[in-house]
Structures are given as structure tokens and as C-alpha cells.
Write an enzyme that holds these catalytic residues in place. Structure first.
Site, PDB file in Angstrom:
ATOM      1  N   CYS A 111      -6.606   3.324   0.213  1.00 36.02           N
ATOM      2  CA  CYS A 111      -5.195   3.724   0.232  1.00 36.02           C
ATOM      3  C   CYS A 111      -4.501   3.471  -1.112  1.00 36.02           C
ATOM      4  O   CYS A 111      -3.540   4.159  -1.457  1.00 36.02           O
ATOM      5  CB  CYS A 111      -4.450   3.005   1.350  1.00 36.02           C
ATOM      6  SG  CYS A 111      -4.597   1.206   1.317  1.00 36.02           S
ATOM      7  N   HIS A 212      -1.528  -1.734   4.171  1.00 40.82           N
ATOM      8  CA  HIS A 212      -1.668  -0.309   3.840  1.00 40.82           C
ATOM      9  C   HIS A 212      -0.630   0.074   2.795  1.00 40.82           C
ATOM     10  O   HIS A 212       0.530  -0.341   2.863  1.00 40.82           O
ATOM     11  CB  HIS A 212      -1.485   0.522   5.112  1.00 40.82           C
ATOM     12  CG  HIS A 212      -1.620   1.995   4.904  1.00 40.82           C
ATOM     13  ND1 HIS A 212      -2.751   2.573   4.336  1.00 40.82           N
ATOM     14  CD2 HIS A 212      -0.768   3.022   5.170  1.00 40.82           C
ATOM     15  CE1 HIS A 212      -2.583   3.884   4.277  1.00 40.82           C
ATOM     16  NE2 HIS A 212      -1.395   4.174   4.770  1.00 40.82           N
TER      17      HIS A 212
END
Length: 438
Positions: A111, A212
Site C-alpha cells: 500500500c 494501511h
């Protein structure tokens, strides 16, 4: 030193070099993606490695409006928070809007690079040939195919994984094996009432939390959330470009409020123009203006230097202009009515130059410190630790780790061994085959 010692030392060096080469080969061929810390030093090196030129990452320490003014102008915002699939119910676009580059995240743990690319590809940042070619190739692809293109781009994966540890890669591979084995089990889970211990295990463990990275950019009059785990971008807010950073704080606070467990567990980074080239350009402009002021002063009052001390004269930089360069600022300087006005402007420019040069010095020192941190972070010490442990064990230096009382027990153990051997011999004489079997 004898020839045998030289040979032994050479063999040790070759063994260590072989371990390092083996590690580099493993990391280069490893198919996965490692996690990346939310540390600006690491992100800055990643930007340099992939070829996002004259760009850096700056940490934002709060979500108030004032915190975002320190990163203006900004290409985009990267927000890191606890990963959870249930807390965000934002409505996504049905298709990716034209003019917005967005890639879906395909591999796990990637990510960070996807968030960077989702910002870089929607900005005016100068790109390396590799990255510029990739942008041209992927521009018309849909988000899923853009994500696949990123996942198969070895240039990006190599830069991303350069900060990974082999232990982390091994742990990730073992996790995949465990997940696969768990999926093969067909036994139904037994229903039972959760006790106190089970309830405690359900509570968030900081070491087990997954984080994330999500990108935010301003494109075509709107703030867009570019989350690689979503199918399409999300329009967060409509505003003018000059107001978008002021709107980011409230929007991110709303995002955190949707998931109470994320409070206090987030990081915010801004992708901004690199400061050092900006400061150097300011120094060049300042030195040029000082040259214009001095040229104008010299033409009006040749004795003006007598009012400037020798120390002051040697402590600033000028770019002489003969004749002065035409510009609006230069015209304003030449339009100053009196010599005193010119001298006051000269003093002001010198003070500004002192501040600029201090900023340049701080940036250069910071870059030197970053280089050291990057080198230490990127270097994988596993071959060294493994070889050192092997040598220590071979030389008996690790006995105290396994058994702190090994010295006091050494005589007892040796006596016991001798006694057993004597008994075995005695039994061997008496019992023949039985003693031999022992």
C-alpha cells in the site's frame, strides 16, 4: 601470520561474502512485498529510488488547519491508520473519472508504493525515464489493470523491498503457509461462551494491528481519496485548489471518528517539493537583488561601503549585475528615492540571506544524517548475526546463554560420563551382548 591463518581468514571472508550474495539474490527474487514504516527518511529514499525528482515527504504532526499550512504547497497527503474493512462506508465512483490516475492494490503489504504512485501520477512532479515510461504505458488502463502493471513492475518492487528484512520475508511466507493449512481444515468450530481470557485476546494488540496507507489528491476542483483496496476513487470534498489543504484536517478527523479504535493510531505525511532546491533558488534570487542594490548604490554614492563593516562585507553573497537585470523587483529597487532607502533594502536583503543560508545548511546536514539512517535501515544484518553466532558457538562462547551454571556443572558432567563408561565396560564383560547393546 602463518599461511594457514591467512587461509582460514580468507575462507571466513568468502563464507561471509557468500552469505551476503545469497541474501541479495533471495531478496531480489522474492515474490512478495514487505511493509514500510511511516518514517519520512525511508519515504524520501524511496522517492529518490523510483525517480520522483525534487520531491520529499514531510510529516504532519496534527490534523488542525495550522498543521497543514506548514506543508503548503503539497502534491498530496498520505494517511496511515489501522486497517479495517467495516468502518468506511464512503460512496465510490462507478468508474474512474477521466484525468485521474488510480491503481487498485494487488499484492499484500504494497500500500505504501501504491499510495505514492496514486499521488505522483496525478501531479506535475518530474519523473525518471523509467517512471515516465510507465506512466505513458499505464495511463489509459483501468484501475485493476494499472494495479497489475504496478505489481509486475520489478523496478518498483525492487525499490520497495530494499528496506525489507529477510526475517520479515520468511515470516510472511510462513504466514501464507499457515493460512493455506488453516483453509484445508474441515472441522467445524465449536461454539462456546467466551471467558475472561478469550475476551482479553479479542482486545486490540498493538503488535498485531495492521496499518494501511491511503492517498489524497486535489484534481479537477475536488479532493479525491485514492485507496488502493477500493474499486474506485472516492470524491471527498469539492473546493478550490488553494483551499484543499485547509479542508483536509476536518475530513481526516471525520474518517477517524468512524472507527474509534483508530484514535491515536494514525500518521499523516505530505508529499511536497524538495526544500533544498527551493532554498537554493531563493539564495540565487537574493544574491541577484543584492547585486542590483549594490550597483545602484555605487552609481549614486561611491562611498556607501564605508558604512558597512568589513565583517559584514565578507558574510554575504552577491551576484554583480552590469548593467542591472530588468525585472519588476529590480525596477522597484532602482526607483528608491534616496541612498538611505537603498541601504535599508540592502540591510534587509542581507538579513534574509542569512536566514536562507541557515536553512540550506540545516537541509544539507539533515540529508547527511538521512543518508546514514537509510544505510543502517536498509542494511540487513542477518548474515553478520548468523555468522557471529556460529563462530561464538563453535568457540564455546554461548554456553552461559544456555546454561548460566555451566562452569560449576562441568566437572560433574565429566565425572558422570566417566562413571557411565566404566559401568558399561563392566557390564560388557559380564553380560556380553547386553553390554554391547548399550
Amino acid at each position: 601470520m602463518s599461511a594457514s591463518k591467512h587461509s582460514s581468514k580468507r575462507q571466513k571472508m568468502q563464507s561471509f561474502a557468500s552469505a551476503v550474495d545469497e541474501l541479495h539474490t533471495f531478496k531480489r527474487k522474492w515474490a512478495g512485498w514487505t511493509t514500510i514504516e511511516s518514517e519520512p527518511v525511508i519515504w524520501n529514499q524511496l522517492l529518490r529510488d523510483i525517480g520522483a525528482q525534487n520531491t520529499q515527504v514531510q510529516e504532519i504532526y496534527g490534523l488542525d488547519e495550522e498543521s497543514f499550512t506548514h506543508v503548503n504547497p503539497s502534491y498530496g497527503i498520505i494517511f496511515c491508520l489501522v486497517f479495517n474493512t467495516d468502518y468506511d462506508k464512503s460512496e465510490q465512483e462507478t468508474v474512474c473519472p477521466a484525468g485521474l490516475w488510480f491503481a487498485n492494490q494487488v499484492p499484500e503489504n504494497a500500500c505504501a508504493t501504491y499510495a505514492l504512485l496514486n499521488i505522483i501520477m496525478n501531479s506535475s512532479i518530474s519523473l525518471s525515464p523509467e517512471l515516465a515510461s510507465f506512466k505513458d504505458y499505464s495511463y489509459d488502463l483501468t484501475p485493476p489493470y494499472k494495479g497489475l502493471a504496478v505489481a509486475s513492475f520489478e523496478f518498483l518492487k525492487g525499490a520497495h523491498n530494499s528496506f525489507g528484512r529477510k526475517t520479515e520475508m520468511d515470516e510472511f511466507d510462513l504466514g501464507l503457509v499457515k493460512t493455506f493449512n488453516d483453509s484445508k481444515r474441515k472441522a467445524k468450530p465449536r461454539e462456546h461462551k467466551k471467558g475472561k481470557k478469550a475476551q482479553e485476546e479479542d482486545e486490540l494488540d498493538e503488535d498485531d494491528l495492521a496499518y494501511h496507507y491511503i492517498a489524497y489528491v486535489h484534481v479537477d476542483g475536488a479532493i479525491w481519496e485514492l485507496d488502493g483496496l477500493k474499486r474506485q476513487p472516492v470524491r471527498v470534498h469539492t473546493c478550490a485548489h488553494e483551499d484543499w489543504l485547509a479542508s483536509m484536517g476536518p475530513k481526516l478527523r471525520e474518517r477517524i471518528a468512524l472507527y474509534p479504535d483508530a484514535v491515536g493510531r494514525f500518521a499523516c505525511l505530505a508529499l511536497v517539493p524538495e526544500r533544498l532546491p527551493t532554498y537554493r533558488a531563493e539564495l540565487l534570487s537574493n544574491a541577484t537583488l543584492l547585486g542590483v542594490v549594490e550597483t545602484t548604490l555605487q552609481s549614486r554614492d561611491p562611498s556607501w561601503r564605508s558604512f558597512v563593516t568589513k565583517d559584514t562585507q565578507d558574510n554575504y553573497i552577491i551576484i554583480p549585475t552590469h548593467p542591472p537585470v530588468d525585472s519588476v523587483e529590480n525596477a522597484e529597487i532602482r526607483a528608491l528615492a534616496t541612498t538611505q532607502d537603498l541601504f535599508d533594502r540592502h540591510t534587509k536583503l542581507r538579513m534574509m540571506q542569512t536566514d536562507i543560508r541557515q536553512k540550506i545548511s540545516d537541509c544539507e546536514k539533515g540529508l547527511a544524517e538521512e543518508a546514514t539512517i537509510v544505510e543502517r535501515t536498509r542494511h540487513d544484518y542477518e548474515p553478520f548475526i548468523r555468522e557471529a553466532a556460529r563462530l561464538l558457538t563453535r568457540n564455546g562462547r554461548t554456553r552461559g546463554i544456555h546454561d548460566p551454571n555451566w562452569r560449576s556443572n562441568l566437572g560433574k558432567k565429566r565425572g558422570g560420563v566417566k562413571a557411565k563408561r566404566g559401568a558399561a565396560k563392566t557390564r560388557g564383560k559380564r553380560g556380553g551382548k547386553r553390554g554391547g547393546k548399550r
